[in-house]
Design a protein around this motif. Sequence first.
Motif, mmCIF file in Angstrom:
data_model
loop_
_atom_site.group_PDB
_atom_site.id
_atom_site.type_symbol
_atom_site.label_atom_id
_atom_site.label_comp_id
_atom_site.label_asym_id
_atom_site.label_seq_id
_atom_site.Cartn_x
_atom_site.Cartn_y
_atom_site.Cartn_z
ATOM 1 N N PRO A 87 0.827 -1.211 0.000
ATOM 2 C CA PRO A 87 0.000 0.000 0.000
ATOM 3 C C PRO A 87 0.860 1.259 0.000
ATOM 4 C CG PRO A 87 0.003 -0.947 2.198
ATOM 5 C CD PRO A 87 0.790 -1.887 1.300
ATOM 6 N N THR A 88 0.283 2.340 -0.484
ATOM 7 C CA THR A 88 0.975 3.615 -0.558
ATOM 8 C C THR A 88 -0.028 4.757 -0.482
ATOM 9 O OG1 THR A 88 2.649 4.870 -1.792
ATOM 10 C CG2 THR A 88 0.915 3.796 -3.091
ATOM 11 N N GLU A 89 0.478 5.948 -0.346
ATOM 12 C CA GLU A 89 -0.366 7.138 -0.330
ATOM 13 C C GLU A 89 -0.440 7.689 -1.754
ATOM 14 O OE1 GLU A 89 -1.996 7.915 2.493
ATOM 15 O OE2 GLU A 89 -0.956 6.153 3.249
ATOM 16 N N CYS A 90 -1.629 8.053 -2.170
ATOM 17 C CA CYS A 90 -1.861 8.562 -3.516
ATOM 18 C C CYS A 90 -2.753 9.797 -3.405
ATOM 19 C CB CYS A 90 -2.557 7.479 -4.348
ATOM 20 S SG CYS A 90 -2.886 7.964 -6.049
ATOM 21 N N TYR A 91 -2.645 10.683 -4.362
ATOM 22 C CA TYR A 91 -3.476 11.886 -4.355
ATOM 23 C C TYR A 91 -4.579 11.770 -5.395
ATOM 24 C CZ TYR A 91 -0.166 14.008 -1.246
ATOM 25 O OH TYR A 91 0.617 14.279 -0.159
ATOM 26 N N ARG A 92 -5.764 12.164 -5.001
ATOM 27 C CA ARG A 92 -6.935 12.134 -5.885
ATOM 28 C C ARG A 92 -7.635 13.480 -5.812
ATOM 29 N NH1 ARG A 92 -8.056 6.408 -6.170
ATOM 30 N NH2 ARG A 92 -5.967 5.591 -6.549
ATOM 31 N N PHE A 93 -8.293 13.859 -6.920
ATOM 32 C CA PHE A 93 -9.092 15.076 -6.893
ATOM 33 C C PHE A 93 -10.235 14.897 -5.902
ATOM 34 C CE2 PHE A 93 -7.272 15.564 -11.204
ATOM 35 C CZ PHE A 93 -6.685 16.798 -11.025
ATOM 36 N N THR A 94 -10.575 15.970 -5.212
ATOM 37 C CA THR A 94 -11.674 15.924 -4.246
ATOM 38 C C THR A 94 -13.006 15.837 -4.987
ATOM 39 O OG1 THR A 94 -11.864 18.331 -4.215
ATOM 40 C CG2 THR A 94 -10.408 17.318 -2.550
ATOM 41 N N PRO A 95 -14.042 15.310 -4.325
ATOM 42 C CA PRO A 95 -15.378 15.277 -4.943
ATOM 43 C C PRO A 95 -15.839 16.670 -5.388
ATOM 44 C CG PRO A 95 -15.344 13.891 -2.998
ATOM 45 C CD PRO A 95 -14.025 14.631 -3.031
ATOM 46 N N GLU A 96 -15.506 17.688 -4.603
ATOM 47 C CA GLU A 96 -15.860 19.069 -4.947
ATOM 48 C C GLU A 96 -15.236 19.465 -6.282
ATOM 49 O OE1 GLU A 96 -15.499 23.395 -2.776
ATOM 50 O OE2 GLU A 96 -13.732 22.102 -2.732
ATOM 51 N N ALA A 100 -17.271 20.158 -9.886
ATOM 52 C CA ALA A 100 -17.122 21.446 -10.568
ATOM 53 C C ALA A 100 -16.561 21.250 -11.970
ATOM 54 C CB ALA A 100 -16.221 22.369 -9.756
ATOM 55 N N ARG A 101 -15.613 20.349 -12.115
ATOM 56 C CA ARG A 101 -15.039 20.062 -13.439
ATOM 57 C C ARG A 101 -16.117 19.545 -14.389
ATOM 58 N NH1 ARG A 101 -10.298 15.758 -14.037
ATOM 59 N NH2 ARG A 101 -12.041 14.354 -13.751
ATOM 60 N N GLU A 102 -16.978 18.677 -13.879
ATOM 61 C CA GLU A 102 -18.076 18.137 -14.692
ATOM 62 C C GLU A 102 -19.000 19.256 -15.170
ATOM 63 O OE1 GLU A 102 -20.849 15.066 -16.083
ATOM 64 O OE2 GLU A 102 -18.969 14.664 -15.084
ATOM 65 N N MET A 104 -18.274 22.446 -15.504
ATOM 66 C CA MET A 104 -17.567 23.303 -16.445
ATOM 67 C C MET A 104 -17.441 22.649 -17.818
ATOM 68 S SD MET A 104 -14.674 25.222 -14.105
ATOM 69 C CE MET A 104 -14.033 23.792 -13.278
ATOM 70 N N GLN A 105 -17.146 21.342 -17.844
ATOM 71 C CA GLN A 105 -17.028 20.644 -19.123
ATOM 72 C C GLN A 105 -18.365 20.598 -19.847
ATOM 73 O OE1 GLN A 105 -15.289 16.949 -17.798
ATOM 74 N NE2 GLN A 105 -13.219 17.651 -18.229
ATOM 75 N N THR A 106 -19.433 20.339 -19.114
ATOM 76 C CA THR A 106 -20.760 20.296 -19.720
ATOM 77 C C THR A 106 -21.136 21.661 -20.281
ATOM 78 O OG1 THR A 106 -21.460 18.524 -18.236
ATOM 79 C CG2 THR A 106 -23.203 19.802 -19.286
ATOM 80 N N ALA A 107 -20.869 22.711 -19.520
ATOM 81 C CA ALA A 107 -21.177 24.064 -19.989
ATOM 82 C C ALA A 107 -20.376 24.391 -21.243
ATOM 83 C CB ALA A 107 -20.896 25.079 -18.891
ATOM 84 N N GLN A 108 -19.120 23.977 -21.273
ATOM 85 C CA GLN A 108 -18.281 24.238 -22.444
ATOM 86 C C GLN A 108 -18.805 23.464 -23.659
ATOM 87 O OE1 GLN A 108 -14.208 23.009 -22.060
ATOM 88 N NE2 GLN A 108 -13.593 23.936 -23.981
ATOM 89 N N GLN A 109 -19.162 22.202 -23.467
ATOM 90 C CA GLN A 109 -19.684 21.397 -24.571
ATOM 91 C C GLN A 109 -21.006 21.966 -25.086
ATOM 92 O OE1 GLN A 109 -19.817 17.526 -22.795
ATOM 93 N NE2 GLN A 109 -17.637 17.203 -22.992
ATOM 94 N N ASP A 110 -21.861 22.383 -24.176
ATOM 95 C CA ASP A 110 -23.138 22.987 -24.574
ATOM 96 C C ASP A 110 -22.905 24.257 -25.379
ATOM 97 O OD1 ASP A 110 -24.533 20.958 -23.351
ATOM 98 O OD2 ASP A 110 -25.074 22.118 -21.587
ATOM 99 N N GLY A 111 -21.944 25.055 -24.949
ATOM 100 C CA GLY A 111 -21.625 26.284 -25.661
ATOM 101 C C GLY A 111 -21.072 26.006 -27.056
ATOM 102 N N GLU A 112 -20.209 24.986 -27.174
ATOM 103 C CA GLU A 112 -19.643 24.635 -28.471
ATOM 104 C C GLU A 112 -20.730 24.090 -29.385
ATOM 105 O OE1 GLU A 112 -16.514 21.951 -27.472
ATOM 106 O OE2 GLU A 112 -15.189 23.554 -26.773
ATOM 107 N N ALA A 113 -21.645 23.286 -28.848
ATOM 108 C CA ALA A 113 -22.734 22.739 -29.651
ATOM 109 C C ALA A 113 -23.630 23.863 -30.149
ATOM 110 C CB ALA A 113 -23.532 21.723 -28.833
ATOM 111 N N HIS A 114 -23.818 24.871 -29.304
ATOM 112 C CA HIS A 114 -24.672 26.001 -29.671
ATOM 113 C C HIS A 114 -24.044 26.812 -30.800
ATOM 114 C CE1 HIS A 114 -27.666 29.130 -29.277
ATOM 115 N NE2 HIS A 114 -26.708 30.027 -29.145
ATOM 116 N N GLU A 115 -22.719 26.914 -30.803
ATOM 117 C CA GLU A 115 -22.013 27.693 -31.822
ATOM 118 C C GLU A 115 -22.096 27.015 -33.190
ATOM 119 O OE1 GLU A 115 -18.076 28.262 -30.377
ATOM 120 O OE2 GLU A 115 -18.717 29.545 -28.722
#
Length: 116
Positions: A87-96, A100-102, A104-115
Motif C-alpha cells: 500500500p501507498t499514499e496517492c493523491y486524488r481530486f476531491t469530490p468538490e 465542478a469540473r463536470e 464546467m465541461q458540460t457548460a463548455q460542450q453545450d456552448g460549443e454545440a450552440h455555436e
Amino acid sequence: AVDQIKELRSTVSVLQGRLKLAEIDREFQSKLLQFTQAMAEISFEGGTADGWDIQSKLETLGLITEVTVTEPCCEGYCTCAEVTDFPTECYRFTPEYLAAREVMQTAQQDGEAHEN
C-alpha cells in the motif's frame, strides 16, 4: 417553426449550463484562482514548478486529497505502481473538484454545440 424550436432549445441548454457554472461554490472558485495565481507567480519570478510544487499547492487548497491505496488506480498508467510498492499514499481530486469540473465541461460542450 421547427428550426426556431431547435434553436430555442439549444439556447435554453446553453443558459442552463451557464447557470450551473455560476452556481459553482464561490469558495471553490477562489481556490482555483489562488492556484492559478500561485503558478503564475512562480513563472513570473523566473522559477519553475515541478510536480511536487503543483501537488503541494493543490493539496493546500483542498483540491486534491491524500488516500491510501492498495492497488493501481486504473488499468492504464498508474504513477504509484511505477514508483512505489503498495500500500501507498496517492493523491486524488476531491469530490468538490470533480463535480465542478463536470459542470464546467458540460457548460463548455453545450456552448460549443450552440455555436455549431
